[in-house]
Design a protein around this motif. Structure first.
Motif, PDB file in Angstrom:
ATOM      1  N   ILE A 250     -15.830 -12.592  19.981  1.00  0.00           N
ATOM      2  CA  ILE A 250     -15.816 -13.539  18.856  1.00  0.00           C
ATOM      3  C   ILE A 250     -14.607 -13.256  17.964  1.00  0.00           C
ATOM      4  O   ILE A 250     -13.955 -14.185  17.475  1.00  0.00           O
ATOM      5  CB  ILE A 250     -17.125 -13.433  18.062  1.00  0.00           C
TER       6      ILE A 250
ATOM      7  N   HIS B  68     -22.067 -11.727  15.596  1.00  0.00           N
ATOM      8  CA  HIS B  68     -22.798 -12.493  16.607  1.00  0.00           C
ATOM      9  C   HIS B  68     -24.163 -12.864  16.027  1.00  0.00           C
ATOM     10  O   HIS B  68     -25.035 -12.004  15.891  1.00  0.00           O
ATOM     11  CB  HIS B  68     -22.968 -11.651  17.870  1.00  0.00           C
TER      12      HIS B  68
ATOM     13  N   SER C   7     -13.102  -4.467  15.265  1.00  0.00           N
ATOM     14  CA  SER C   7     -13.780  -5.769  15.314  1.00  0.00           C
ATOM     15  C   SER C   7     -14.130  -6.286  13.920  1.00  0.00           C
ATOM     16  O   SER C   7     -14.851  -7.273  13.793  1.00  0.00           O
ATOM     17  CB  SER C   7     -15.050  -5.673  16.174  1.00  0.00           C
TER      18      SER C   7
ATOM     19  N   GLN D 269     -25.553 -23.376  20.924  1.00  0.00           N
ATOM     20  CA  GLN D 269     -25.039 -22.508  21.973  1.00  0.00           C
ATOM     21  C   GLN D 269     -25.575 -22.901  23.352  1.00  0.00           C
ATOM     22  O   GLN D 269     -24.864 -22.806  24.356  1.00  0.00           O
ATOM     23  CB  GLN D 269     -25.387 -21.052  21.641  1.00  0.00           C
TER      24      GLN D 269
ATOM     25  N   ALA E 292     -16.568 -11.513  12.553  1.00  0.00           N
ATOM     26  CA  ALA E 292     -16.917 -11.732  13.962  1.00  0.00           C
ATOM     27  C   ALA E 292     -18.354 -11.292  14.254  1.00  0.00           C
ATOM     28  O   ALA E 292     -18.605 -10.522  15.187  1.00  0.00           O
ATOM     29  CB  ALA E 292     -15.934 -10.983  14.851  1.00  0.00           C
TER      30      ALA E 292
ATOM     31  N   ASP F 187     -18.799  -8.719  17.314  1.00  0.00           N
ATOM     32  CA  ASP F 187     -18.456  -8.946  18.719  1.00  0.00           C
ATOM     33  C   ASP F 187     -16.941  -9.065  18.874  1.00  0.00           C
ATOM     34  O   ASP F 187     -16.311  -9.906  18.228  1.00  0.00           O
ATOM     35  CB  ASP F 187     -19.149 -10.221  19.210  1.00  0.00           C
TER      36      ASP F 187
ATOM     37  N   PHE G  93     -19.753 -23.872  12.257  1.00  0.00           N
ATOM     38  CA  PHE G  93     -19.039 -22.622  12.492  1.00  0.00           C
ATOM     39  C   PHE G  93     -17.699 -22.582  11.759  1.00  0.00           C
ATOM     40  O   PHE G  93     -17.222 -21.503  11.414  1.00  0.00           O
ATOM     41  CB  PHE G  93     -18.863 -22.388  13.995  1.00  0.00           C
TER      42      PHE G  93
ATOM     43  N   HIS H 161     -12.692 -15.942  14.924  1.00  0.00           N
ATOM     44  CA  HIS H 161     -13.753 -16.110  13.935  1.00  0.00           C
ATOM     45  C   HIS H 161     -13.844 -14.867  13.042  1.00  0.00           C
ATOM     46  O   HIS H 161     -13.814 -13.740  13.531  1.00  0.00           O
ATOM     47  CB  HIS H 161     -15.097 -16.353  14.619  1.00  0.00           C
ATOM     48  N   ARG H 162     -13.955 -15.098  11.733  1.00  0.00           N
ATOM     49  CA  ARG H 162     -14.068 -14.005  10.772  1.00  0.00           C
ATOM     50  C   ARG H 162     -15.166 -14.328   9.759  1.00  0.00           C
ATOM     51  O   ARG H 162     -15.144 -15.420   9.186  1.00  0.00           O
ATOM     52  CB  ARG H 162     -12.741 -13.785  10.027  1.00  0.00           C
TER      53      ARG H 162
ATOM     54  N   GLN I  53     -11.521 -14.714  19.431  1.00  0.00           N
ATOM     55  CA  GLN I  53     -11.478 -16.170  19.292  1.00  0.00           C
ATOM     56  C   GLN I  53     -11.023 -16.610  17.908  1.00  0.00           C
ATOM     57  O   GLN I  53     -10.824 -17.798  17.668  1.00  0.00           O
ATOM     58  CB  GLN I  53     -12.856 -16.763  19.597  1.00  0.00           C
TER      59      GLN I  53
ATOM     60  N   ASP J 263     -16.964 -19.525   9.124  1.00  0.00           N
ATOM     61  CA  ASP J 263     -15.754 -18.702   9.133  1.00  0.00           C
ATOM     62  C   ASP J 263     -15.262 -18.514   7.704  1.00  0.00           C
ATOM     63  O   ASP J 263     -15.360 -19.428   6.884  1.00  0.00           O
ATOM     64  CB  ASP J 263     -14.661 -19.381   9.961  1.00  0.00           C
TER      65      ASP J 263
END
Length: 484
Positions: free
Chosen positions: A325, A335, A147, A367, A333, A322, A394, A330-331, A328, A398
């Motif tokens: 995440i 939470h 992850s 959220q 990831a 996560d 967001f 995102h880096r 999806q 990233d």
């Protein structure tokens, strides 16, 4: 090593990596012994008429082998040149003398500790803006396998080396291919001269794997005693706990929850307590720090796992990586809602704290708004504004694994995002603005001076917001592509 106590025993039973030795009446827990074939071991348990010895060798010993007490704890020999080396715990143990440094020592006393006041700048947007860290903090990196924890740790290491710190990276019981990959990344990033890699492979004896994080911490304490800020990365303590469980069960220690030994909490706590900020004559005002970043592997982001929950309770916060995440795209990831930092915010300026609070509150609102859209509700103008700003935020948070951004660049751009300056911009435009501003901040002294002066003069987020609003055309020019 050389024998200093003429007290002998004989191997009576072999349960590799443990052997039961008859004799050695004066042996103490943790003392080093040497077998007649040259192999070293460590006293693991004391029984009524025998001693359990942990053997530091891949091959099994034979019954009847002679054992000699050496009269000291496990030591390693260290010098300033240890920085930039790749070490194995077994090598450092074998090369030690009776005047080496003990690898398992008590944490430093409270009177030698300093309040954590210096920020640990990582160059990573979501951490420096939302979940700030401090030098000397113990922050757990927890998440499912694959992850992004190791990538994050190496990215942070690069930023810290650029800021003058040294890094001790402990690779605990990994595959040889994973060790080589980490070594290659460190070399490719150009930080190999400031990183000490302490690595044990999965095919090493469990006794050697168990000692890996303690060797790494001893090296960190030595470098810290020289007046250097040190970052210690322990990758990972879940694996370490599994090998310690194996050793304990072979040694017939009573199993507790999930078959782990009863002292597993103490084992990790006494290791992590050696991190912190300490007084040093080279830095009388701030002290020097050992920042400890242990890793733990979870299953389906379960924070109630025995080892994970233990580590959470003994650290100053955690970053949850996560897997959803990560999937999806995102880096890193991380939470933001389930991650915690308990110390880092006290190292921030008032402006940075205001910004962190505002961004964190907005992420929660964003959220919640997204969750409402799942019910098919008609969006109001306010909801649309929240969603567009959140998407921009967001995108800004990233970050590519090879990118590192200055703290002031992140503060300026994240404030602009919160002012809705990027709400109608594409992802490519947001990324380009961040890249351009960082490049100009690094390469153009005038731009760096302008940004630093602006943020030094504004003490609160409200002041900065007012200044940016009044000077928007001039500020936005900082991240516009230069005309050829």
């Amino acid at each position: 090593m050389r024998s200093v106590i003429q007290e002998f025993g004989q191997v009576e039973l072999v349960r590799h990596p443990l052997v039961v030795v008859r004799g050695l009446p004066g042996a103490q827990i943790g003392e080093v012994v040497q077998f007649s074939n040259g192999v070293y071991g460590q006293v693991f348990s004391l029984n009524r008429d025998s001693v359990d010895i942990l053997v530091f060798a891949a091959q099994s010993l034979r019954v009847g082998e002679t054992v000699t007490r050496l009269g000291h704890a496990l030591l390693i020999s260290l010098a300033a040149s240890v920085t930039g080396k790749i070490l194995t715990p077994l090598t450092t143990i074998e090369q030690a003398s009776t005047t080496g440094r003990a690898i398992d020592t008590p944490p430093q006393e409270l009177k030698l500790r300093r309040r954590i006041t210096q920020p640990l700048t990582t160059g990573i947007s979501i951490v420096d803006v939302v979940l700030p860290l401090g030098k000397g903090q113990r922050q757990l990196l927890v998440g499912d396998r694959k992850s992004g924890k190791t990538t994050f740790a190496l990215q942070l290491s690069t930023a810290q080396v650029q800021n003058g710190a040294v890094v001790v990276y402990a690779v605990i019981g990994k595959l040889q291919s994973e060790i080589k990959k980490i070594q290659a990344i460190v070399t490719a990033k150009g930080i190999a001269d400031s990183v000490t890699l302490v690595a044990s492979a999965a095919d090493d004896p469990p006794s050697v794997i168990y000692q890996t994080p303690f060797v790494a911490m001893a090296i960190a304490e030595y470098l810290n005693s020289l007046g250097k800020d040190v970052v210690v990365i322990l990758d990972d303590l879940t694996t370490h706990a599994k090998y310690y469980r194996e050793i304990s069960l072979i040694g017939k220690r009573f199993p507790g929850r999930d078959s782990y030994p009863g002292d597993i909490y103490f084992t990790h706590a006494r290791l992590l307590e050696r991190g912190g900020c300490f007084s040093h004559q080279s830095q009388p005002e701030t002290g020097v720090a050992i920042t400890c970043l242990p890793m733990a592997e979870s299953s389906d982001a379960d924070l109630t796992d025995f080892i994970v929950s233990n580590l959470i309770s003994m650290t100053d916060g955690h970053l949850l990586f996560d897997s959803m995440i990560f999937a999806q795209g995102h880096r890193p990831a991380i939470h933001p809602g389930l991650s915690v930092t308990r110390v880092g915010k006290q190292t921030q300026t008032l402006l940075q704290r205001d910004l962190t609070h505002k961004v964190t509150s907005f992420i929660n609102l964003y959220q919640k708004t997204i969750s409402l859209t799942h019910f098919g509700a008609e969006l109001t103008g306010t909801a649309k504004t929240i969603l567009s700003r959140g998407d921009a935020l967001f995108t800004f948070l990233d970050q590519p694994k090879d990118a590192i951004y200055a703290s002031n660049v992140l503060v300026l751009l994240s404030t602009a995002v919160m002012l809705d300056w990027f709400s109608h911009s594409s992802s490519e435009e947001i990324v380009a603005a961040r890249t351009t501003l960082q490049a100009r901040y690094t390469n153009e002294g005038a731009v760096r001076t302008q940004v630093d002066t602006l943020l030094a003069k504004t003490k609160t987020l409200a002041e900065l917001t007012t200044v940016l609003t009044n000077t928007r055309p001039a500020i936005t020019q900082l991240w516009q592509p230069l005309k050829q």
